[in-house]
Write an enzyme that holds these catalytic residues in place. Structure first.
Site, PDB file in Angstrom:
ATOM      1  N   LYS A  31      -5.673   2.603   1.172  1.00  9.00           N
ATOM      2  CA  LYS A  31      -4.991   3.474   2.144  1.00  9.00           C
ATOM      3  C   LYS A  31      -5.765   4.790   2.150  1.00  9.00           C
ATOM      4  O   LYS A  31      -5.419   5.746   1.440  1.00  9.00           O
ATOM      5  CB  LYS A  31      -3.521   3.660   1.746  1.00  9.00           C
ATOM      6  CG  LYS A  31      -2.678   4.335   2.812  1.00  9.00           C
ATOM      7  CD  LYS A  31      -1.196   4.249   2.472  1.00  9.00           C
ATOM      8  CE  LYS A  31      -0.345   5.138   3.350  1.00  9.00           C
ATOM      9  NZ  LYS A  31      -0.347   4.804   4.771  1.00  9.00           N
TER      10      LYS A  31
HETATM   11  N1  PMP Z   1      -0.397  -0.955   7.515  1.00 11.44           N
HETATM   12  C1  PMP Z   1      -0.835   0.287   7.743  1.00 11.44           C
HETATM   13  C2  PMP Z   1      -2.134   0.472   8.433  1.00 11.44           C
HETATM   14  C3  PMP Z   1      -0.080   1.396   7.323  1.00 11.44           C
HETATM   15  O1  PMP Z   1      -0.513   2.635   7.561  1.00 11.44           O
HETATM   16  C4  PMP Z   1       1.155   1.186   6.691  1.00 11.44           C
HETATM   17  C5  PMP Z   1       1.984   2.378   6.261  1.00 11.44           C
HETATM   18  N2  PMP Z   1       1.655   2.806   4.974  1.00 11.44           N
HETATM   19  C6  PMP Z   1       1.577  -0.130   6.467  1.00 11.44           C
HETATM   20  C7  PMP Z   1       0.776  -1.181   6.893  1.00 11.44           C
HETATM   21  C8  PMP Z   1       2.872  -0.412   5.760  1.00 11.44           C
HETATM   22  O2  PMP Z   1       2.753  -0.092   4.387  1.00 11.44           O
HETATM   23  P1  PMP Z   1       4.010   0.365   3.529  1.00 11.44           P
HETATM   24  O3  PMP Z   1       5.076  -0.632   3.767  1.00 11.44           O
HETATM   25  O4  PMP Z   1       3.514   0.344   2.119  1.00 11.44           O
HETATM   26  O5  PMP Z   1       4.370   1.718   3.984  1.00 11.44           O
END
Ligand code: PMP
Length: 308
Positions: free
Chosen positions: A161
């Site tokens: 991320k």
């Molecule tokens: N994909 C992307 C590209 C994201 O930015 C997010 C948000 N963090 C998610 C999926 C979902 O991840 P999470 O459930 O851990 O927030």
């Protein structure tokens, strides 16, 4: 919607007033996207105020940093307690969002940056309501398949991320919004469904829940993992498989998951109505199970609710 300012930010180990948490214009991350970050939601529960899966988020941030050879000079325990501290200091005990970020700072302008030095780190928190619109959780949202493809394997690592990855997300979401949709869904290099600009995607078909695997150029979301585990606990079969685009059009239900988006039903894709065109029964059941964690009607079997 403008960011709702709070009072303090944890900035490199110190708590400073919101407006004083500044970086230099020659900060490496500003030029090259060299940051890794997380987003964590804070909910009120019968036990008190909780940060949902805070430790798992911090572990993911550490892993994102590892992929980019970045050292975060704080332990997981330090970061977890600093996240809690900044929430308390700002009195943001419900309906808020925590944003820890580690980034290559000021001091070296080559692409490699000051990579031998540890990263700079900050943690902000602010009040944040629903991400995909006020009625999105109930009524669902309209999405489209993006003309932009998600990053391919061995180009930018989708499991990290990282700030730079979001240039792809920005193109996907802005294209969708300019065409009147709430969000865009990207295909991957193989032409299969990957994810939304900031959400993972699920579909329900013949009573099963189907989602792309972690090899489909997705960020393996913690909400995705939560939904998979909750579904199994209520005896819904979950399949991780490649999903061709048209499978979305003929699915019974489709929904998006993410820390910000929570569990948001999709009512149409490319203007094709999904199922009955409103939130389906499986989506509703999973929402109840998910939001039940915070009112105590779903048992927290995994220690996901971390008391602030
Ligand atoms: N994909 C992307 C590209 C994201 O930015 C997010 C948000 N963090 C998610 C999926 C979902 O991840 P999470 O459930 O851990 O927030």
């Amino acid at each position: 919607m403008a960011l709702k300012e709070s009072k303090y930010i944890w900035h490199d180990g110190k708590i400073v007033p919101w407006k004083e948490a500044k970086v230099h214009v020659l900060t490496h991350a500003l030029h090259y996207g060299s940051s890794v970050f997380e987003g964590i939601r804070v909910y009120k529960s019968p036990k008190g105020s909780v940060a949902f899966r805070l430790t798992d988020h911090i572990l993911r941030m550490k892993n994102s940093a590892k992929i980019y050879y970045m050292e975060i000079p704080y332990t997981v325990e330090d970061l977890v307690s600093s996240c809690k501290e900044i929430v308390k200091k700002n009195n943001l005990l419900e309906g808020s969002y925590i944003r820890p970020i580690a980034y290559r700072g000021y001091g070296e302008m080559g692409v490699a940056g000051n990579h031998e030095e540890p990263a700079t780190c900050s943690i902000a928190a602010w009040e944040w309501g629903s991400y995909l619109g006020d009625n999105g959780l109930e009524d669902g949202v309209d999405v489209c398949v993006s003309s932009w493809q998600r990053v391919s394997p061995n180009t930018l690592p989708s499991l990290a991320k990282a700030g730079g990855n979001y240039l792809s997300s920005i193109l996907i979401t802005l294209e969708a919004k300019r065409q009147g949709f709430t969000e865009g869904i990207a295909l991957n290099q193989g032409g299969f469904i990957s994810e939304g600009a900031g959400e993972n995607i699920f579909l329900a078909s013949a009573g099963k829940l189907i989602t792309p695997p972690s090899t489909a150029s997705i960020l393996p979301g913690l909400t995705r993992d939560t939904v998979i585990r909750l579904a199994k606990e209520i005896n819904i079969e979950v399949v991780e498989q490649d999903i061709p685009r048209e499978m979305l059009y003929i699915a019974d239900e489709v929904f998006l998951t993410g820390t910000a988006a929570e569990i948001t039903p999709v009512k149409s894709i490319d203007r094709i109505k999904v199922g009955s065109g409103s939130r389906g029964p499986m989506t509703k059941k999973l929402q109840e199970s998910f939001f039940g964690l915070f009112d105590g009607s779903t048992k927290d079997n995994h220690g996901w609710l971390e008391l602030i």
